[in-house]
Motif scaffolding. Structure first.
Motif, PDB file in Angstrom:
ATOM      1  N   VAL A 164       0.844  -1.198   0.000  1.00 10.37           N
ATOM      2  CA  VAL A 164       0.000   0.000   0.000  1.00 10.37           C
ATOM      3  C   VAL A 164       0.876   1.244   0.000  1.00 10.37           C
ATOM      4  O   VAL A 164       0.616   2.215  -0.729  1.00 10.37           O
ATOM      5  CB  VAL A 164      -0.949  -0.007   1.215  1.00 10.37           C
ATOM      6  CG1 VAL A 164      -1.639   1.339   1.381  1.00 10.37           C
ATOM      7  CG2 VAL A 164      -1.986  -1.110   1.067  1.00 10.37           C
ATOM      8  N   LYS A 165       1.939   1.227   0.794  1.00  9.66           N
ATOM      9  CA  LYS A 165       2.856   2.371   0.834  1.00  9.66           C
ATOM     10  C   LYS A 165       3.409   2.669  -0.557  1.00  9.66           C
ATOM     11  O   LYS A 165       3.419   3.825  -1.005  1.00  9.66           O
ATOM     12  CB  LYS A 165       4.001   2.098   1.800  1.00  9.66           C
ATOM     13  CG  LYS A 165       5.010   3.235   1.892  1.00  9.66           C
ATOM     14  CD  LYS A 165       6.198   2.876   2.783  1.00  9.66           C
ATOM     15  CE  LYS A 165       7.222   4.009   2.824  1.00  9.66           C
ATOM     16  NZ  LYS A 165       8.425   3.647   3.587  1.00  9.66           N
ATOM     17  N   ALA A 166       3.854   1.634  -1.261  1.00 10.61           N
ATOM     18  CA  ALA A 166       4.435   1.826  -2.596  1.00 10.61           C
ATOM     19  C   ALA A 166       3.396   2.372  -3.575  1.00 10.61           C
ATOM     20  O   ALA A 166       3.706   3.246  -4.399  1.00 10.61           O
ATOM     21  CB  ALA A 166       5.018   0.508  -3.105  1.00 10.61           C
ATOM     22  N   ALA A 167       2.151   1.869  -3.488  1.00  7.40           N
ATOM     23  CA  ALA A 167       1.104   2.339  -4.396  1.00  7.40           C
ATOM     24  C   ALA A 167       0.762   3.803  -4.125  1.00  7.40           C
ATOM     25  O   ALA A 167       0.494   4.570  -5.058  1.00  7.40           O
ATOM     26  CB  ALA A 167      -0.143   1.464  -4.250  1.00  7.40           C
ATOM     27  N   LEU A 168       0.790   4.204  -2.870  1.00  3.50           N
ATOM     28  CA  LEU A 168       0.527   5.614  -2.536  1.00  3.50           C
ATOM     29  C   LEU A 168       1.656   6.502  -3.043  1.00  3.50           C
ATOM     30  O   LEU A 168       1.417   7.574  -3.615  1.00  3.50           O
ATOM     31  CB  LEU A 168       0.364   5.768  -1.019  1.00  3.50           C
ATOM     32  CG  LEU A 168      -0.859   5.080  -0.383  1.00  3.50           C
ATOM     33  CD1 LEU A 168      -0.794   5.194   1.133  1.00  3.50           C
ATOM     34  CD2 LEU A 168      -2.152   5.660  -0.911  1.00  3.50           C
ATOM     35  N   GLU A 169       2.893   6.057  -2.860  1.00  4.27           N
ATOM     36  CA  GLU A 169       4.041   6.837  -3.325  1.00  4.27           C
ATOM     37  C   GLU A 169       4.035   6.972  -4.844  1.00  4.27           C
ATOM     38  O   GLU A 169       4.450   7.999  -5.391  1.00  4.27           O
ATOM     39  CB  GLU A 169       5.339   6.197  -2.843  1.00  4.27           C
ATOM     40  CG  GLU A 169       5.557   6.352  -1.338  1.00  4.27           C
ATOM     41  CD  GLU A 169       6.795   5.646  -0.834  1.00  4.27           C
ATOM     42  OE1 GLU A 169       7.438   6.143   0.100  1.00  4.27           O
ATOM     43  OE2 GLU A 169       7.119   4.558  -1.372  1.00  4.27           O
ATOM     44  N   ALA A 170       3.526   5.944  -5.537  1.00  7.41           N
ATOM     45  CA  ALA A 170       3.451   6.003  -6.993  1.00  7.41           C
ATOM     46  C   ALA A 170       2.499   7.099  -7.472  1.00  7.41           C
ATOM     47  O   ALA A 170       2.612   7.569  -8.608  1.00  7.41           O
ATOM     48  CB  ALA A 170       3.018   4.647  -7.552  1.00  7.41           C
ATOM     49  N   LEU A 171       1.574   7.506  -6.606  1.00  9.81           N
ATOM     50  CA  LEU A 171       0.647   8.604  -6.934  1.00  9.81           C
ATOM     51  C   LEU A 171       1.234   9.964  -6.563  1.00  9.81           C
ATOM     52  O   LEU A 171       0.558  10.989  -6.706  1.00  9.81           O
ATOM     53  CB  LEU A 171      -0.685   8.409  -6.206  1.00  9.81           C
ATOM     54  CG  LEU A 171      -1.588   7.276  -6.716  1.00  9.81           C
ATOM     55  CD1 LEU A 171      -2.790   7.112  -5.795  1.00  9.81           C
ATOM     56  CD2 LEU A 171      -2.052   7.550  -8.142  1.00  9.81           C
ATOM     57  N   GLY A 172       2.460   9.968  -6.065  1.00 11.36           N
ATOM     58  CA  GLY A 172       3.098  11.221  -5.686  1.00 11.36           C
ATOM     59  C   GLY A 172       2.880  11.626  -4.240  1.00 11.36           C
ATOM     60  O   GLY A 172       3.233  12.747  -3.838  1.00 11.36           O
TER      61      GLY A 172
END
Length: 449
Positions: A44-52
């Motif tokens: 989830v952390k990585a997916a959020l970071e991918a959104l900036g």
């Protein structure tokens, strides 16, 4: 420039959804989560970071000169460093429920309500609205498989259209803050609250909707909202016919239009009808609905096929209240001659105590004589709670009703037990809510076979 909204507890389902939508709209977003700090929930952390979205440790450093607002979940205490820093800087502090209500009330929202099926119906509704070309948005509690395939967390999306689909949760009472254009009431049954309390909550919710549709086939919902327009298998201008239920799919017609749904059980036919009824208010044809649902990718932990090994099928499902468990067991018995090994972990001592009699009845009535109920101890999320009930109380009571049961205080013992007991043709189903490790536990059972 102070323009960033910071989400404290951003890894949670409700918080991550709101953070994603804000980021997709172009607003600067940051966040923190104790699970991230402990090395957990990193997907989830990585997916959020991918959104900036910029992720900080939950130590107060995320509240800085760029911060305009702090958003909180109920898990965040007043003593949290981020709360203290926000108060020191005089920042606006908002609760998750306030932010969601603000978004619901400012959009052309379809709010999906009821004690069972909300996540699945919201996902189906989003799917058919997309198939109809409406480019909808969604904020929900269960990750959509289709959105996860797009590299997202799965529980939120900001489309280009005007329609927003939300899962309206009644458990904390905040549903009465919503003022959606369209409300959908699926069912009412005893869950976190008694039916009498729920009737009042849903009646107030319905009164706040611009328009509302109620499931005529759910007697408590229809009785609680007798004046509301309805949908049903043969109600409100809808007709469901030619229903053929398989162990992993369903075939049926709605007003003569054929549907092929890659999800089992009569309850999923009901879910599909609810989605079609709501979508029809927005001009989506049944042909478009059928085309969208044929490729429905499901919802995380809602009848997920984990895998098959040695002829044994492993399923993972979020069912946790008696109505959901009964519907799930009925769907699984659409596979004739296959024995069920049901592994049920209750979520929390208070809800288990509240629903004890109904849970016993669901398993005693829903399991066949050859099936088996296997229970680890009740999931404990922390905090102050009275632990005067055990999973063993339920398993013993179900056994007294003539069903095979087993209780294991240590959940880690169960995969090996199932590996020794399972035979080709068996279905193992892991059932339970709230515990984020249950999906991994289902995979552990598969690996142990």
């Amino acid at each position: 420039m102070r323009d960033t909204i910071h989400f404290s507890g951003i890894g949670g389902v409700g918080m991550s959804a709101l953070a994603q939508v804000a980021a997709m709209e172009g607003r600067p977003v940051s966040g923190s989560d104790r699970d991230f700090d402990r090395g957990r929930n990193l997907g989830v952390k990585a997916a959020l970071e991918a959104l900036g979205i910029k992720i900080f440790p939950q130590d107060g450093t995320g509240i800085n000169g760029n911060s305009a607002e702090l958003a909180l979940s109920t898990a965040i205490e007043d003593s949290n460093p981020e709360v203290l820093k926000a108060k020191e800087l005089g920042l606006k502090i908002s609760h998750r429920s306030e932010l969601l209500a603000e978004r619901v009330n400012g959009s052309d929202t379809i709010a999906v309500a009821g004690t069972s099926g909300k996540s699945t119906v919201a996902a189906m509704l989003f799917t058919v609205l997309e198939a109809g070309g409406l480019q909808p948005s969604i904020v929900t509690g269960g990750a959509l498989g289709a959105l996860k395939q797009r590299g997202l967390v799965g529980n939120a999306y900001r489309g280009k259209g005007r329609v927003l689909v939300v899962e309206a949760d009644e458990s904390d009472g905040t549903i009465v803050r919503y003022r959606p254009r369209t409300g959908l009431v699926l069912n009412i049954s005893k869950d976190h609250k008694d039916v009498e309390v729920l009737n009042k909550i849903f009646a107030e919710f319905a009164g706040n909707c611009g328009r509302v549709l109620v499931n005529a086939d759910d007697a408590p919902a229809a009785a609680a909202l007798p004046a509301a327009p309805v949908f049903g298998f043969d109600a409100g201008g809808w007709k469901v016919s030619d229903v053929k239920l398989g162990p992993f799919s369903s075939f049926f017609r709605i007003n003569g239009t054929p549907f092929e749904l890659p999800a089992p059980g009569r309850y999923n036919v009901e879910n599909a009808l609810a989605a079609c009824a709501a979508a029809s208010l927005y001009g989506v044809s049944l042909a478009d609905c059928a085309a969208g649902l044929k490729d429905f990718r499901g919802v995380e932990r809602r009848f997920v096929l984990v895998g098959e090994k040695r002829g044994v099928t492993v399923i993972d499902d979020y069912a946790h209240n008696p109505a959901k468990i009964s519907a799930l067991l009925a769907a699984l018995h659409q596979a004739p001659g296959r024995r069920l090994l049901a592994v049920y972990q209750p979520h929390g001592f208070t809800p288990t105590r509240h629903l004890k009699a109904e849970l016993i009845e669901s398993f005693a009535a829903g399991l066949n004589p050859g099936d088996m109920l296997i229970m680890p101890e009740i999931y404990y999320a922390g905090g102050t709670v009275t632990k005067n009930i055990s999973s063993k109380d339920i398993s013993d009571a179900v056994a007294a009703r003539g069903r095979k049961t087993a209780f294991y205080e240590n959940r880690a013992d169960i995969p090996a037990v199932i590996s020794g007991a399972a035979a080709p043709g068996d279905i193992v189903v892991v059932i339970g809510a709230r515990d984020a490790t249950l999906a991994d536990f289902a995979r552990q059972i598969l690996e142990a076979l």
